[in-house]
Write an enzyme that holds these catalytic residues in place. Structure first.
Site, PDB file in Angstrom:
ATOM      1  CE1 TYR A 161      -3.992  -2.057   5.616  1.00  0.00           C
ATOM      2  CE2 TYR A 161      -3.336   0.187   5.053  1.00  0.00           C
ATOM      3  CZ  TYR A 161      -3.725  -1.087   4.662  1.00  0.00           C
ATOM      4  OH  TYR A 161      -3.835  -1.387   3.334  1.00  0.00           O
ATOM      5  CB  THR A 205      -0.910   0.021   1.242  1.00  0.00           C
ATOM      6  OG1 THR A 205      -1.577   1.281   1.330  1.00  0.00           O
ATOM      7  CG2 THR A 205      -0.112  -0.189   2.521  1.00  0.00           C
TER       8      THR A 205
END
Length: 656
Positions: A476, A433
Site C-alpha cells: 500500500y 498518505t
C-alpha cells in the site's frame, strides 16, 4: 397465456464434489439476497466417481432444506461414452434414463423439476462430431423424459434448436424450455430478450406446445470492472417475458495458475468476488431484492450541468471524503461528476443522498479508474479534478498486491495521461498518505504517560514536515507512494497543475470506518454497538486527527491557489493541537458513550507508526489554512451523527 408478472428469480451455481464450505456459503448468500430458487449441475460422470453417490446424498437434502432445487443432469461417464469424454454421447442412450430413474427414485422428494442436459449445442457439453444430427441426443432425452415433470434445455437463444426438438417428438414430454444468453459478455449480436423469446414462443405455438420459457442461464462478467453494466444486464433479464430467470452466478471463480490460459471473462460472473467481497448487485439485492436493484437504475446516468458549468470531477466521489467535498461544492451551485466504481459497501447510499439533496448538480459515472477510456472522457469535461479513488487498506495490499497496484498506481497514471492529453489541463489535487514516510524508525521516541512523544523538541513542538525521508512500507505504501511521485513528476516534467496532500487521520460525518481504514470512526461505531475494539501494540501510539470539514477547506484552497502551489506536496492533518493516543481516545469515547468499550489486545502490525503528527506549517504559510474544529468537538459531532445513523440504518452511508 403467459403470466405477465415478473419472472421468478433463481441463481445458477455449479458445485463439485467435496465443496462443502462453498455450498454453505452459497446457502448463506441466497438467504441474504432473498432468493429461493437454485439451478445446479448433477454430473452423471461424478456419480460414477469415488464418493460421488455420497456427495449427492449429502448435497440434495442440504440444499432442499433451504431452496427449491433445479438439478441439471449432464456429463457422460468416460467409461460409458462413445469416446472417453464427459461431453461424449453415451454408447447406450438408455443408460442416461436408467441413471435418472435411480437418482429420482432416491432423491426425487428434494426437487419438483429436472433439466435434461446443459447446452447440447456447445462442443464443450456435447460432442456433435459423434452425433452430428443430434439423433442420439433426442433418443437419450426422449427416453429419460417420462421419469419426472421435465425441463428441456435448448442452446443459447436458438429457436431452430427448439424446432428440431419439436420435429423429433421430444417436446411432447417437455413442460418448459430453457434458453441461455449473455448479452454484453459473449453475445456479439443481440436484439433483446423480448425478440429472442418471441422467436422461441412462435415455434412452440406452431407445434402446439404449451411449454413455458425459462431463462436458465444468463449473467454478466465484470472482468472490465463495470459493475454498473452487470446491474443493467440483470434488469434486462428480470424484465424479460419468461417464467423464470436463473442468474449466473453467486461467486467469481478463484484465479489460479491453471486459469490463466482460460477466457478471462469466465472468472468474473459472480455476485461476490473471489476474495469474498460483495459486488454492487449483491449488496442491492441484500438491501431490498429486485425492487432495490430497480431503484438503483439512476446510478450512472449523467444529467446536464446547470448554466453550462463544467463539473468538478471527483474520483472516488461517493466515498467519505468525496461525498463531503461534493456536498460543499454543490452548496455553491458547482456541478460535480462523481467517478466511482461503487465497490465499497454502502457508497451507493452516499450517491443517493447527494442526488436527493442536490439533484441535477450531481452527475455519477459508475466506472473504475483502470478503465482509461471512460476516465479520459470524464476528464475532458472537468473544470478541476480531485483524485480520491484508491485501495485504502494496508491489509488488503498484503493479500492482493497486484490489485492494490492497479488501483492506486495504475489508476493515478491513467488519470495523469488523460489530463496530459488536454490543451488546457484542469488542476489536480491528489490525496496521498503519511504512510509514504514508512514506520518513522528514525524518529526517536520516549514514553510520556499513555503516549509516545518525540525526543527531538522540534518534532515534539511542530510534528513531521515534508522534509521527512520517504520510506515506502507495505505494498500500500509503495502504490500510494508511486502515485504521489508520479503526480509531482508530471507537474514538473509536463507542467500539469497538480498538488499532493499527504494526509493524516481524517474523520467526520458519512464515515463508517473499519479496522483497516477509518479507525477513529471504527472505534466509535464499535463502542455504540457494544462490540470489542482490538488494539494492536500497547495503545500508546499517537496520531493527529483532522475533521473532514477542515480538510474540505484545505482542498478547495489548493484548487483556488493552484498556480502558486502546483508541483508541491503538503502534509495535511490536525497538527500538534489535535493529537491523541489510542488509549486516550478510548477514554474519551468512554466519556461520550458513558461506558468504556471492551478492549482486546493484539501484536504490533508490521510498519505501524508509533508516532505520526502532522506539521502543516508549509500549507498554512502558503494559504493561511489551519484547522478550526478541535478534536473533542469533532469526535462529539461524529459520535452524535453515528448514533443517529444507527437509529436510521436506511440512511447509513459508508467510508470511501
Amino acid at each position: 397465456m403467459r403470466n405477465t408478472a415478473r419472472p421468478k428469480l433463481g441463481i445458477l451455481q455449479w458445485l463439485r464434489p467435496g465443496e462443502v464450505e462453498r455450498v454453505e456459503q452459497l446457502i448463506r448468500d441466497l438467504r441474504a439476497i432473498g432468493v429461493q430458487e437454485l439451478r445446479t449441475g448433477i454430473s452423471w460422470a461424478d456419480w460414477h466417481s469415488k464418493d460421488g453417490e455420497n456427495w449427492y446424498a449429502w448435497l440434495l437434502p442440504r440444499l432442499a432444506q433451504e431452496v427449491n432445487v433445479l438439478p441439471c443432469f449432464h456429463y457422460t461417464p468416460a467409461s460409458l461414452g462413445i469416446a472417453p469424454s464427459e461431453c461424449s454421447p453415451p454408447r447406450n442412450p438408455k443408460q442416461y434414463a436408467d441413471f435418472l430413474d435411480v437418482f429420482i427414485t432416491r432423491f426425487g422428494e428434494h426437487f419438483e423439476w429436472i433439466e435434461l442436459w446443459n447446452k447440447p449445442r456447445s462442443p464443450a457439453e456435447w460432442n456433435v462430431t459423434l452425433d452430428p444430427d443430434w439423433l442420439i441426443f433426442c433418443e437419450m432425452v426422449g427416453g429419460a423424459a417420462h421419469w419426472a415433470r421435465q425441463l428441456g434445455a435448448s442452446g443459447p437463444m436458438d429457436a431452430q434448436w427448439v424446432r428440431l426438438m419439436c420435429e423429433r417428438g421430444v417436446m411432447q414430454y417437455i413442460d418448459a424450455v430453457g434458453i441461455h444468453g449473455f448479452p454484453g459478455t459473449f453475445e456479439f449480436w443481440w436484439d433483446g430478450w423480448n425478440a429472442k423469446i418471441a422467436r422461441v414462443r412462435n415455434v412452440l405455438l406452431q407445434h402446439r406446445s404449451k411449454a413455458e420459457i425459462w431463462i436458465t442461464e444468463t449473467g454478466y462478467s465484470t472482468w472490465r470492472h463495470d459493475e454498473r453494466e452487470q446491474i443493467v444486464a440483470f434488469l434486462n433479464a428480470i424484465r424479460a417475458p419468461a417464467e423464470r430467470v436463473y442468474w449466473y452466478s453467486a461467486h467469481d471463480i478463484e484465479l489460479t495458475q491453471n486459469a490463466l490460459c482460460a477466457d478471462k471473462r469466465e472468472n468474473y460472473f459472480g455476485l461476490r468476488r473471489s476474495d469474498g467481497s460483495e459486488k454492487l448487485l449483491f449488496r442491492l439485492l441484500a438491501q431490498g431484492g429486485v425492487e432495490a436493484v430497480e431503484h438503483s437504475a439512476w446510478l450512472g446516468k449523467s444529467s446536464n450541468a446547470r448554466d453550462g458549468k463544467r463539473p468538478v470531477l471527483i474520483t472516488g466521489g461517493c466515498g467519505f471524503i468525496g461525498c463531503n467535498l461534493a456536498d460543499a461544492l454543490c452548496a455553491k451551485e458547482q456541478p460535480v461528476l462523481l467517478y466511482d466504481n461503487l465497490s465499497r459497501p454502502g457508497v451507493e447510499q452516499n450517491a443517493e443522498w447527494l442526488r436527493e439533496k442536490h439533484g441535477e448538480l450531481v452527475q455519477i459515472e459508475v466506472a473504475d479508474t483502470r478503465d482509461s477510456q471512460t476516465l479520459s472522457s470524464c476528464v475532458q469535461q472537468a473544470a478541476a479534478v480531485f483524485h480520491f479513488a484508491a485501495q485504502v487498506a494496508v491489509t488488503t495490499s498484503l493479500t492482493h498486491p497486484l490489485y492494490d497496484f492497479e488501483i492506486n498506481a495504475r489508476g493515478a497514471l491513467n488519470l495523469l495521461e488523460a489530463v496530459r492529453g488536454l490543451r488546457n489541463p484542469p488542476p489536480i489535487v491528489f490525496t496521498s498518505t503519511n504512510k509514504v514516510y514508512g514506520s518513522l524508525e528514525d524518529v526517536d521516541l520516549r514514553v510520556a504517560g499513555n503516549r509516545y512523544e518525540p525526543i527531538d523538541p522540534g518534532i515534539r513542538a511542530c510534528g513531521i514536515n515534508e522534509g521527512q525521508r520517504l520510506d515506502f512500507y507495505s505494498p500500500y505504501g509503495c502504490s500510494k507512494g508511486a502515485a504521489d511521485q508520479y503526480i509531482l513528476d508530471y507537474a514538473r516534467i509536463f507542467g500539469l497543475p497538480a498538488v499532493v496532500f499527504r494526509m493524516s487521520c481524517i474523520y467526520g460525518p458519512h464515515q463508517f470506518g473499519t479496522e483497516d481504514q477509518g479507525w477513529l470512526a471504527h472505534f466509535v461505531i464499535n463502542a455504540i454497538e457494544r462490540q470489542p475494539i482490538t488494539i494492536y501494540g500497547d495503545g500508546k501510539q499517537v496520531r493527529d486527527v483532522l475533521y473532514v470539514g477542515d480538510l474540505i477547506r484545505a482542498l478547495l484552497l489548493a484548487r483556488k491557489n493552484i498556480r502558486t502551489l502546483s508541483g508541491q506536496v503538503f502534509n495535511i492533518g490536525g497538527g500538534v493541537e489535535n493529537t491523541t493516543s489510542l488509549r486516550e481516545l478510548l477514554a474519551l469515547i468512554g466519556e461520550l458513550h458513558e461506558s468504556r468499550p471492551e478492549i482486546k489486545g493484539a501484536n504490533w502490525r508490521p510498519g505501524d507508526q508509533r508516532y505520526y503528527v502532522t506539521d502543516f506549517s508549509k500549507f498554512h504559510t502558503a494559504t493561511g489554512w489551519s484547522p478550526r474544529v478541535q478534536m473533542r468537538d469533532g469526535i462529539e459531532r461524529l459520535h452524535t451523527w453515528l448514533r443517529q445513523s444507527r437509529l436510521a440504518p436506511e440512511r447509513m452511508v459508508a467510508t470511501g
